[in-house]
Scaffold this active site. Structure first.
Site, PDB file in Angstrom:
ATOM      1  N   HIS A 159       0.731  -1.365   0.130  1.00 35.11           N
ATOM      2  CA  HIS A 159      -0.107   0.014  -0.044  1.00 35.11           C
ATOM      3  C   HIS A 159       0.846   0.878  -0.217  1.00 35.11           C
ATOM      4  O   HIS A 159       0.057   1.959  -0.126  1.00 35.11           O
ATOM      5  CB  HIS A 159      -0.921  -0.258   1.658  1.00 35.11           C
ATOM      6  CG  HIS A 159      -2.168  -1.248   1.082  1.00 35.11           C
ATOM      7  ND1 HIS A 159      -3.117  -1.047   0.201  1.00 35.11           N
ATOM      8  CD2 HIS A 159      -2.241  -1.823   1.698  1.00 35.11           C
ATOM      9  CE1 HIS A 159      -3.484  -2.379   0.691  1.00 35.11           C
ATOM     10  NE2 HIS A 159      -3.663  -2.943   1.868  1.00 35.11           N
ATOM     11  N   ASP A 195      -3.174 -10.035  -2.315  1.00 39.77           N
ATOM     12  CA  ASP A 195      -3.328  -9.167  -1.278  1.00 39.77           C
ATOM     13  C   ASP A 195      -5.134  -9.177  -1.216  1.00 39.77           C
ATOM     14  O   ASP A 195      -5.571  -9.560  -2.555  1.00 39.77           O
ATOM     15  CB  ASP A 195      -3.139  -8.392  -0.636  1.00 39.77           C
ATOM     16  CG  ASP A 195      -3.204  -8.639   0.898  1.00 39.77           C
ATOM     17  OD1 ASP A 195      -2.315  -8.969   1.545  1.00 39.77           O
ATOM     18  OD2 ASP A 195      -4.164  -7.898   0.922  1.00 39.77           O
ATOM     19  N   HIS A 197      -6.752  -6.914  -0.728  1.00 44.25           N
ATOM     20  CA  HIS A 197      -6.187  -5.352  -0.722  1.00 44.25           C
ATOM     21  C   HIS A 197      -5.609  -5.520  -1.850  1.00 44.25           C
ATOM     22  O   HIS A 197      -4.495  -5.503  -2.333  1.00 44.25           O
ATOM     23  CB  HIS A 197      -6.013  -4.610   0.294  1.00 44.25           C
ATOM     24  CG  HIS A 197      -7.253  -5.597   1.935  1.00 44.25           C
ATOM     25  ND1 HIS A 197      -6.440  -6.071   2.570  1.00 44.25           N
ATOM     26  CD2 HIS A 197      -7.588  -4.648   2.554  1.00 44.25           C
ATOM     27  CE1 HIS A 197      -7.259  -6.003   3.307  1.00 44.25           C
ATOM     28  NE2 HIS A 197      -8.642  -5.242   3.580  1.00 44.25           N
ATOM     29  N   ASP A 284      -4.891 -13.028   3.775  1.00 43.19           N
ATOM     30  CA  ASP A 284      -5.717 -12.616   3.511  1.00 43.19           C
ATOM     31  C   ASP A 284      -7.610 -12.860   2.407  1.00 43.19           C
ATOM     32  O   ASP A 284      -7.955 -12.043   3.392  1.00 43.19           O
ATOM     33  CB  ASP A 284      -5.775 -10.438   4.362  1.00 43.19           C
ATOM     34  CG  ASP A 284      -5.500 -10.386   3.442  1.00 43.19           C
ATOM     35  OD1 ASP A 284      -5.180 -10.594   1.844  1.00 43.19           O
ATOM     36  OD2 ASP A 284      -5.418  -8.727   3.341  1.00 43.19           O
TER      37      ASP A 284
END
Length: 345
Positions: A159, A195, A197, A284
């Site tokens: 991120h 991931d 996200h 995740d």
């Protein structure tokens, strides 16, 4: 498979993040990496090595110098005000506010972040810089000819963009490793982000470039963090047009759905014919992850690794997210074992 790991990650242990309108104990915590390491050792994945020190030069090939300076000095500026609690931003320069770097640390925190999920503590810089060295050490092992390497990075990185932090991420470990590959002679590098996200920071860093293909499978940003990047129509700009591939999926997606996106991403990667593959390894996507909404089960991660292994490309796996701590080790190591089961034959 060789694992690169450092105990320095324990130095970064934020107490709280702002999520769902509340200050909540951080989901990103030291036990995540501890569980992954324990599982790697339990299944005898391979040797575990400590990282080398690479200095800031490879970091500055990806990140803005002012941002890196901020990260290095943030705690000293904060503690000079008599503050001993964790640092968190509370004001951001949104839209028509001036894009000016303030002199005070509170202003800098807002300028260099996009959320309040990035606590900084007294030991954070050491953990952050070591995490980048974990990724760079893995890349160095690939350069020596290793087929696959696991960089057990913490804190994670995908991120983080060139000049901002967010989502538990400070320096973009995968991007730093990818740039190091290019600087050492690779013509093309692919980054596959699995991931839950979207890897907004990685996309942002390479969006106008053709020497890095970025492919991400993630929760649709219409309903999922980080909300403002990760849409399917984001294809890259300029010479980078066509080298950014997003696969946003609906909440509740299971392996049957998720694996179709993986197959599509792998076709893109195979057509690109990279010299090296970097995998942003977030787990995740697991059905019991507390902050995610996909439905993958532990055996699915073995199949994920097998599909990646069949690409036949040297791969560096860089640890990203995964917050179901009891299962994070099983799921992450399953990917690596699945990869090894293909490349070993």
């Amino acid at each position: 498979m060789l694992t690169i790991y450092s105990d320095d990650h324990h130095l970064h242990h934020g107490k709280y993040e702002l999520i769902d309108g509340q200050l909540t104990p951080c989901f990103e915590k030291p036990s995540r990496a501890d569980m992954v390491l324990a599982r790697a050792q339990a299944v005898q994945l391979g040797d575990v090595a400590t990282p080398r020190e690479f200095g800031l030069e490879p970091v500055l090939r990806v990140h803005d110098e002012g941002f890196v300076h901020f990260l290095r000095n943030a705690w000293s500026e904060w503690s000079a005000l008599g503050r001993s609690h964790d640092m968190l931003p509370f004001t951001w320069p949104n839209r028509r506010l001036r894009q000016t770097i303030p002199d005070c640390i509170d202003g800098k925190l807002g300028y260099y972040s996009f959320d309040a999920g990035v606590p900084i503590t007294a030991g954070s810089w050491q953990a952050i810089s070591t995490s980048a060295n974990v990724a760079l050490t893995g890349q160095a092992e690939l350069a020596k000819g290793a087929r696959g390497v696991f960089s057990l990075c913490r804190p994670p990185g995908h991120h983080a963009a060139a000049d901002y932090m967010g989502g538990y991420c400070y320096l973009n470990n995968a991007a730093i490793a990818a740039q190091a590959c290019l600087d050492q002679g690779a013509a093309r590098v692919a980054i596959l982000d699995v991931d839950y996200h979207h890897g907004n920071g990685t996309q942002d860093i390479f969006y106008d470039r053709a020497d890095v293909l970025f492919a991400s499978i993630h929760g649709d940003p219409r309903f999922e963090y980080p909300f403002f990047l990760g849409y399917a129509d984001e294809k890259g700009v300029g010479v980078g047009q066509g080298f950014n591939c997003n696969y946003p999926l609906a909440a509740g997606s299971d392996w049957a759905v998720w694996s179709l996106a993986l197959a599509a991403a792998c076709r893109q990667i195979a057509a690109y014919a990279p010299d090296v593959l970097i995998v942003s390894l977030g787990v995740d996507t697991f059905k019991e992850d507390p902050i995610s909404q996909f439905k993958l089960d532990s055996p699915d991660y073995l199949r994920m690794g097998e599909v990646i292994g069949k690409l036949g490309v040297q791969a560096l796996f860089v640890m990203e997210g995964g917050y179901a701590v009891e299962e994070i080790g099983i799921n992450a190591i399953n990917v690596l074992q699945g990869f090894d089961s293909v490349t070993a034959n």
